[in-house]
Write a protein that holds these residues in place. Structure first.
Motif, mmCIF file in Angstrom:
data_model
loop_
_atom_site.group_PDB
_atom_site.id
_atom_site.type_symbol
_atom_site.label_atom_id
_atom_site.label_comp_id
_atom_site.label_asym_id
_atom_site.label_seq_id
_atom_site.Cartn_x
_atom_site.Cartn_y
_atom_site.Cartn_z
ATOM 1 N N LEU A 56 -9.442 -10.158 -7.018
ATOM 2 C CA LEU A 56 -9.917 -10.368 -5.644
ATOM 3 C C LEU A 56 -9.339 -11.651 -5.052
ATOM 4 C CD1 LEU A 56 -13.658 -9.239 -5.772
ATOM 5 C CD2 LEU A 56 -11.708 -8.027 -4.796
ATOM 6 N N SER A 57 -8.198 -12.098 -5.602
ATOM 7 C CA SER A 57 -7.589 -13.313 -5.047
ATOM 8 C C SER A 57 -7.032 -13.002 -3.650
ATOM 9 C CB SER A 57 -6.477 -13.812 -5.966
ATOM 10 O OG SER A 57 -5.563 -12.771 -6.171
ATOM 11 N N PHE A 58 -6.853 -14.051 -2.843
ATOM 12 C CA PHE A 58 -6.422 -13.849 -1.447
ATOM 13 C C PHE A 58 -5.136 -13.018 -1.383
ATOM 14 C CE2 PHE A 58 -4.103 -14.964 2.388
ATOM 15 C CZ PHE A 58 -5.087 -14.789 3.360
ATOM 16 N N GLY A 59 -4.183 -13.353 -2.275
ATOM 17 C CA GLY A 59 -2.874 -12.686 -2.245
ATOM 18 C C GLY A 59 -2.960 -11.186 -2.523
ATOM 19 N N ARG A 60 -4.025 -10.738 -3.174
ATOM 20 C CA ARG A 60 -4.162 -9.304 -3.432
ATOM 21 C C ARG A 60 -5.049 -8.627 -2.383
ATOM 22 N NH1 ARG A 60 -4.686 -8.804 -10.007
ATOM 23 N NH2 ARG A 60 -3.117 -10.392 -10.490
ATOM 24 N N VAL A 61 -6.091 -9.357 -1.961
ATOM 25 C CA VAL A 61 -7.035 -8.739 -1.021
ATOM 26 C C VAL A 61 -6.394 -8.599 0.371
ATOM 27 C CG1 VAL A 61 -9.243 -9.075 0.141
ATOM 28 C CG2 VAL A 61 -9.051 -9.510 -2.278
ATOM 29 N N ARG A 62 -5.545 -9.549 0.738
ATOM 30 C CA ARG A 62 -4.943 -9.491 2.086
ATOM 31 C C ARG A 62 -4.122 -8.212 2.286
ATOM 32 N NH1 ARG A 62 -0.822 -10.451 5.602
ATOM 33 N NH2 ARG A 62 -1.234 -11.907 7.299
ATOM 34 N N PRO A 63 -3.142 -7.909 1.380
ATOM 35 C CA PRO A 63 -2.415 -6.651 1.608
ATOM 36 C C PRO A 63 -3.295 -5.415 1.452
ATOM 37 C CG PRO A 63 -1.676 -7.708 -0.429
ATOM 38 C CD PRO A 63 -2.566 -8.690 0.286
ATOM 39 N N ALA A 64 -4.349 -5.524 0.603
ATOM 40 C CA ALA A 64 -5.264 -4.375 0.503
ATOM 41 C C ALA A 64 -5.893 -4.150 1.880
ATOM 42 C CB ALA A 64 -6.346 -4.640 -0.542
ATOM 43 N N HIS A 65 -6.292 -5.245 2.534
ATOM 44 C CA HIS A 65 -6.888 -5.145 3.884
ATOM 45 C C HIS A 65 -5.896 -4.543 4.881
ATOM 46 C CE1 HIS A 65 -8.641 -6.203 7.714
ATOM 47 N NE2 HIS A 65 -7.658 -7.047 7.967
ATOM 48 N N THR A 66 -4.703 -5.130 4.949
ATOM 49 C CA THR A 66 -3.774 -4.680 6.000
ATOM 50 C C THR A 66 -3.377 -3.211 5.781
ATOM 51 O OG1 THR A 66 -1.960 -5.665 4.750
ATOM 52 C CG2 THR A 66 -2.803 -6.945 6.580
ATOM 53 N N ASN A 67 -3.065 -2.845 4.538
ATOM 54 C CA ASN A 67 -2.635 -1.459 4.310
ATOM 55 C C ASN A 67 -3.772 -0.470 4.568
ATOM 56 O OD1 ASN A 67 0.274 -1.245 3.260
ATOM 57 N ND2 ASN A 67 -0.525 -3.040 2.225
ATOM 58 N N LEU A 68 -5.000 -0.856 4.211
ATOM 59 C CA LEU A 68 -6.116 0.077 4.431
ATOM 60 C C LEU A 68 -6.432 0.236 5.912
ATOM 61 C CD1 LEU A 68 -8.682 -0.548 1.563
ATOM 62 C CD2 LEU A 68 -7.034 1.292 1.821
ATOM 63 N N VAL A 69 -6.486 -0.898 6.644
ATOM 64 C CA VAL A 69 -6.844 -0.723 8.060
ATOM 65 C C VAL A 69 -5.695 -0.098 8.851
ATOM 66 C CG1 VAL A 69 -8.675 -2.458 8.218
ATOM 67 C CG2 VAL A 69 -6.312 -3.139 8.611
ATOM 68 N N LEU A 70 -4.451 -0.349 8.444
ATOM 69 C CA LEU A 70 -3.329 0.229 9.208
ATOM 70 C C LEU A 70 -3.103 1.690 8.838
ATOM 71 C CD1 LEU A 70 -0.713 -2.690 9.209
ATOM 72 C CD2 LEU A 70 -2.346 -2.089 10.969
ATOM 73 N N PHE A 71 -2.969 1.963 7.520
ATOM 74 C CA PHE A 71 -2.635 3.341 7.131
ATOM 75 C C PHE A 71 -3.877 4.195 6.872
ATOM 76 C CE2 PHE A 71 1.248 0.960 5.855
ATOM 77 C CZ PHE A 71 2.071 1.522 6.806
ATOM 78 N N GLY A 72 -4.931 3.562 6.311
ATOM 79 C CA GLY A 72 -6.123 4.343 5.989
ATOM 80 C C GLY A 72 -6.969 4.622 7.212
ATOM 81 N N TRP A 73 -7.217 3.613 8.012
ATOM 82 C CA TRP A 73 -8.088 3.797 9.173
ATOM 83 C C TRP A 73 -7.291 4.216 10.412
ATOM 84 C CZ3 TRP A 73 -11.626 5.035 12.350
ATOM 85 C CH2 TRP A 73 -11.776 4.431 13.594
ATOM 86 N N ALA A 74 -6.491 3.271 10.966
ATOM 87 C CA ALA A 74 -5.890 3.529 12.280
ATOM 88 C C ALA A 74 -4.974 4.765 12.260
ATOM 89 C CB ALA A 74 -5.134 2.295 12.762
#
Ligand code: HEM
Ligand code: HEM
Length: 465
Positions: A56-74
């Motif tokens: 759950l370090s910043f470097g792992r959670v950040r791309p998890a966030h961006t990829n999920l909200v961009l490809f998973g949600w939007a």
């Protein structure tokens, strides 16, 4: 040409209803997971001891966030809505809902794989929005190609001579994303300055030629449909489409102003960023003018206010982007949190609000079930106040950082200046997250019934029959 929604349309077949809803429902689940990742990332910036685990370090959670909200949600929510729009505007049932469901399975597989691998630290390095290892990228690309094929076959089977303007945008998006995605993964563009140029090209064209195209395509159908009148100018819609295609592909280098990327390419990107004002204001103006004289409708409808915010967000935040591209502004703002403010003002303030407006405007017509207007209102205000808090706080942080750096102060001075704003970003993020939970409840309330009933009475959702 009149909005096709205004001409008696055939009733929607149950298979199209189900598959559209499945896309919206899966997207909502990814929205919740992606939001949680964004919140964790945000908290860590002002409370670094929070959840001190490697995965759950910043470097792992950040791309998890961006990829999920961009490809998973939007992406998923817009693809689901777009498949419905192509069917409605072509007056035919969706071509192969079964294949669309296969594609949805592939999207979910890629997203789950992406989440697990990114949190495990398996990625392709600092390649923003393309961090996934290539086998997952292949699965995602297959899903996009299948959805694009389903959309194309549906439009090809239309019972009208014209291709309605929504479908130009939607098919355009489906043509462009595979080109972009393949280019960004080609092995010979993975190093050196070529990689930087491709990164800029990929990053902003994903925004402009995918999310923007789908959001505008859905808007050109949903807004006239909800207002019960044709779009203000069909010609402006077509102008917006072609000028978007003309200017967007060359603006990528504005992400790398003052970098070793060729100076002339940077200048071209700045000029084309100015050119972008043509499609942006053609689209914003055209769709906002469609509301002219319809303020009563906006007050009564719970879907239309989301569109109004989304369109204003599109016009203003894109204009902000053009200003950011100028060298005189970029020297202060590049590398700072200001870019993160712009990302959320556009992706959230424009794309996500449009997606919500379309879900609330179209899904009840499909399923015959409406959410509680009070709950929609709570969602709207939490999301709006949340995103304004987020963007104002983080843009202020960016300006403070830029001023400190240009003044030659120590890096830590800029961190100290920005820190209170990071806390405010978390406050905004918590409000947004609350809104997302309410949205999920509303989606559940709109789920299809076992037997599909006719659409609700027009007044209930502020739509023409
Ligand atoms: C006229 C239209 C636009 C222009 C000229 C523009 C300009 C820019 C510029 C110059 C940057 C880079 C800032 C820097 O790093 O110094 C940027 C970043 C970004 N823009 Fe835009 N923008 C526009 C519209 C949009 C839209 C409509 C979206 C979303 C749908 C968007 C999403 C983003 C994102 C996500 C980033 C951050 C990329 C990253 O570094 O990760 N922009 N934009
Ligand atoms: C669901 C809608 C959202 C979308 C589409 C979205 C999109 C994005 C994008 C495109 C970026 C990359 C920004 C850049 O590099 O310039 C990003 C980063 C980020 N987002 Fe979001 N976001 C959303 C919601 C949230 C929420 C609710 C939070 C909670 C606070 C949040 C927190 C963050 C953080 C902390 C980063 C990292 C910024 C940094 O590196 O400094 N996001 N998001």
């Amino acid at each position: 040409m009149r909005d096709p929604g205004l001409i008696a349309a055939p009733s929607v077949d149950p298979a199209t209803v189900r598959v559209t809803f499945e896309y919206v429902a899966c997207a909502t689940v990814w929205l919740l997971v992606g939001t949680l990742a964004g919140l964790i990332a945000s908290i860590k910036l002002h409370w670094p001891e929070f959840l001190p685990y490697a995965w759950l370090s910043f470097g792992r959670v950040r791309p998890a966030h961006t990829n999920l909200v961009l490809f998973g949600w939007a992406s998923l929510v817009l693809v689901g809505l777009a498949l419905y729009v192509v069917a409605r505007t072509s007056r035919v049932p969706l071509w192969s809902p079964r294949l669309a469901r296969v594609a949805l399975g592939l999207w979910n597989l890629a997203l789950l794989g992406g989440l697990v691998t990114l949190l495990a630290g398996v990625n392709r390095g600092p390649q923003e929005y393309r961090e996934w290892v290539w086998p997952l990228a292949v699965v995602l690309a297959a899903a996009v190609l299948i959805d694009g094929y389903v959309a194309y076959r549906t439009v090809a089977a239309r019972t009208l001579p014209e291709v309605y303007v929504s479908n130009w945008y939607i098919l355009g998006g489906f043509c462009y994303l595979p080109i972009l995605y393949v280019t960004s993964y080609l092995p010979f563009y993975q190093g050196g300055i070529g990689n930087t140029v491709v990164q800029g090209y990929y990053m902003h064209n994903a925004m402009g030629m995918w999310f923007t195209q789908l959001a505008l395509g859905v808007s050109y159908y949903a807004i006239p449909r909800l207002l019960g009148r044709p779009v203000y100018s069909y010609a402006l819609g077509v102008l917006g489409f072609w000028t978007n295609l003309l200017f967007y592909p060359l603006i990528g280098a504005h992400h790398f102003i003052f970098s070793p990327v060729a100076w002339w390419l940077q200048t071209t990107a700045i000029l084309f960023s100015v050119g972008m004002m043509v499609p942006v204001w053609a689209g914003t103006g055209n769709l906002l003018l469609t509301f002219k004289g319809g303020s009563g409708m906006v007050r009564r409808s719970y879907a239309l206010p989301f569109f109004v915010v989304g369109l204003i967000g599109y016009g203003l935040a894109s204009t902000q982007g053009t200003i950011e591209a100028f060298r005189t502004a970029n020297i202060y703002l590049h590398f700072t949190n200001f870019t993160v403010g712009h990302s959320h003002a556009t992706m959230y303030g424009f794309i996500v609000f449009i997606a919500w407006g379309a879900v609330y405007g179209l899904v009840p017509r499909l399923t015959g079930r409406e959410p509680s207007p009070l709950a929609v209102g709570v969602h709207f205000w939490l999301a709006l106040v949340g995103i304004l808090t987020y963007v104002i706080a983080i843009s202020t942080a960016g300006i403070l950082q830029g001023l400190a750096w240009v003044a030659g102060q120590s890096f830590i001075a800029s961190v100290i200046a920005a820190e209170p704003m990071w806390l405010w970003r978390t406050v905004g993020g918590l409000l947004m997250a609350g809104g997302h939970v309410v949205f999920a409840v509303n989606v559940w309330a709109m789920r299809p019934q076992r037997v599909v009933v006719p659409a609700p009475a027009p007044n209930a959702v502020g739509m023409p029959a």
